[in-house]
Design an enzyme around this catalytic site. Sequence first.
Site, short mmCIF file in Angstrom:
data_model
loop_
_atom_site.label_atom_id
_atom_site.label_comp_id
_atom_site.label_asym_id
_atom_site.label_seq_id
_atom_site.Cartn_x
_atom_site.Cartn_y
_atom_site.Cartn_z
CG LEU A 218 107.82 13.20 10.93
CD1 LEU A 218 107.45 11.80 11.39
CD2 LEU A 218 109.01 13.70 11.73
CB SER A 220 108.38 18.76 4.63
OG SER A 220 109.09 18.39 5.78
CB ALA A 221 103.66 21.27 3.03
CB CYS A 233 110.89 17.54 -5.55
SG CYS A 233 109.13 17.90 -5.50
CB CYS A 235 107.33 15.99 -2.49
SG CYS A 235 108.84 16.82 -2.05
CB THR A 282 118.14 22.08 -3.99
OG1 THR A 282 117.16 22.37 -3.01
CG2 THR A 282 119.00 20.91 -3.53
CG ASP A 294 116.13 20.83 6.45
OD1 ASP A 294 115.08 21.44 6.77
OD2 ASP A 294 116.17 19.60 6.30
NE ARG A 296 112.75 19.72 6.26
CZ ARG A 296 112.85 18.61 5.56
NH1 ARG A 296 111.76 17.92 5.26
NH2 ARG A 296 114.02 18.15 5.15
N1 LIG Z 1 114.04 25.14 -0.32
C1 LIG Z 1 113.72 24.16 -1.15
N2 LIG Z 1 112.83 23.25 -0.74
C2 LIG Z 1 112.53 22.23 -1.58
C3 LIG Z 1 113.09 22.11 -2.85
N3 LIG Z 1 112.56 21.00 -3.44
C4 LIG Z 1 111.70 20.47 -2.54
N4 LIG Z 1 111.67 21.20 -1.42
C5 LIG Z 1 110.99 20.96 -0.16
O1 LIG Z 1 111.70 19.92 0.49
C6 LIG Z 1 110.84 19.28 1.40
C7 LIG Z 1 110.98 17.76 1.18
O2 LIG Z 1 110.36 17.17 2.25
P1 LIG Z 1 110.49 15.64 2.66
O3 LIG Z 1 110.35 14.78 1.45
O4 LIG Z 1 109.57 15.43 3.80
O5 LIG Z 1 111.93 15.53 3.30
P2 LIG Z 1 113.31 14.99 2.90
O6 LIG Z 1 114.31 15.75 3.72
O7 LIG Z 1 113.49 14.99 1.42
O8 LIG Z 1 113.36 13.50 3.44
P3 LIG Z 1 112.63 12.16 2.97
O9 LIG Z 1 111.70 12.48 1.86
O10 LIG Z 1 111.93 11.70 4.21
O11 LIG Z 1 113.70 11.23 2.57
C8 LIG Z 1 109.45 19.82 1.13
O12 LIG Z 1 109.15 20.79 2.13
C9 LIG Z 1 109.59 20.51 -0.22
O13 LIG Z 1 108.71 21.61 -0.39
C10 LIG Z 1 114.05 23.09 -3.24
O14 LIG Z 1 114.64 23.04 -4.31
N5 LIG Z 1 114.31 24.09 -2.37
ZN LIG Z 2 108.74 18.47 -3.49
#
Ligand SMILES: Nc1nc2c(ncn2[C@@H]2O[C@H](COP(=O)(O)OP(=O)(O)OP(=O)(O)O)[C@@H](O)[C@H]2O)c(=O)[nH]1
Ligand SMILES: [Zn+2]
Length: 362
Positions: A218, A220-221, A233, A235, A282, A294, A296
Amino acid sequence: MTLAPSTIERLTRARGDLRMGVPVVLTGGGGAALAVAVEALTPDRLADLRRLGSPELALTARRAVTLKTAAYDGDLVRVAVPAAAGVDWIAALADPADDLRVPMKGPLRALRDGPADLHRAALALAKTARLLPAAVLVRVEQALALAAEHGLTLLRLDEIAPELARLSPLDEVVAARLPMAAAGAGRVHIFRPEDGGDEHYAIEVGQPDRASPVLARLHSACFTGDVLGSLKCDCGPQLRAALAQMGEEGAGVLLYLNQEGRGIGLANKMRAYSLQDQGFDTVEANHRLGFEDDERDFRIGAEILRKLGFSAVRLLTNNPRKVAMLETCGLQVTERVPLKVGQTPQNAAYLATKAAKSGHLL
Ligand SMILES: Nc1nc2c(ncn2[C@@H]2O[C@H](COP(=O)(O)OP(=O)(O)OP(=O)(O)O)[C@@H](O)[C@H]2O)c(=O)[nH]1
Ligand SMILES: [Zn+2]
């Protein structure tokens, strides 16, 4: 004849109104108010609101902590807007961008009489419109007449409360084959929520057997990470590693959920990044903006998996909350598959904060 918009349709319309700065009429609890999102408030609109009554600024309790104001309503605070205050005064309370440069915003008068349900609804709407969680409200008497005269969207709290709490039904719009570098046999499914919210995507790799647990992610964008290759990050590397593993195993399903910035939207995430440049981590940045860490709704992922016929997953994640939420939603998580890629010197502190404050497994 059912030409009149339903509750869900008026909710969708209201989100658009708020984004454009158009007032929305909220009624309930024996009262009514006009609500405008702070982000879209103009001097003219503020002057119009003042003709109807005394404006009150609704902010979340998270934001109230930074402003050092007591949140008498629990999860939110209502601040009286002084007669001399303009749009800039209001915006400075809602937006933390200049907090460090102009730390003293007060004295603020937090209101404590009467119910705050209308304010709570306005904040919930602003959040789902991906705006700063801040709204200006003015109590009004003739809500129905006002809405009719000015063509404003009217929402009754008792009809929108269940809609805001439940997961909007998601309909599959289309699916098509997509060969990808990491996985040749790909198929993209588009899911559209009935409440006009963001679409979400499911990428099926191969032909996963519905009778056994599927390798799933799953995701997240993250426009900055997934598309721009941000080093802040992990991602982008996680997205590619997940697809690569599905390609290698020959089967899997990746949900690309449009919950940018952990559900606060890209504009607010960039506001958070700007606060991070001022030294906040963050989680602190989200709180200063007035959000939870969070925002979501993980039910979306569970619902899409179910729609695709999956009931058990091997979940690629380092986030125990994702595992817990899927299980709460009735999906079986037979295994958590760690996804540790993309560590950089620039994201070490970010990942450490997620581990320390949000329970991520390093
Ligand atoms: N608000 C905020 N969102 C962030 C930041 N850095 C990254 N994100 C968001 O964090 C989310 C990370 O998503 P995921 O990688 O699916 O979720 P996760 O909770 O880290 O869990 P896993 O990756 O599955 O271990 C994305 O929607 C990014 O856009 C930040 O500094 N602030
Ligand atoms: Zn990211």
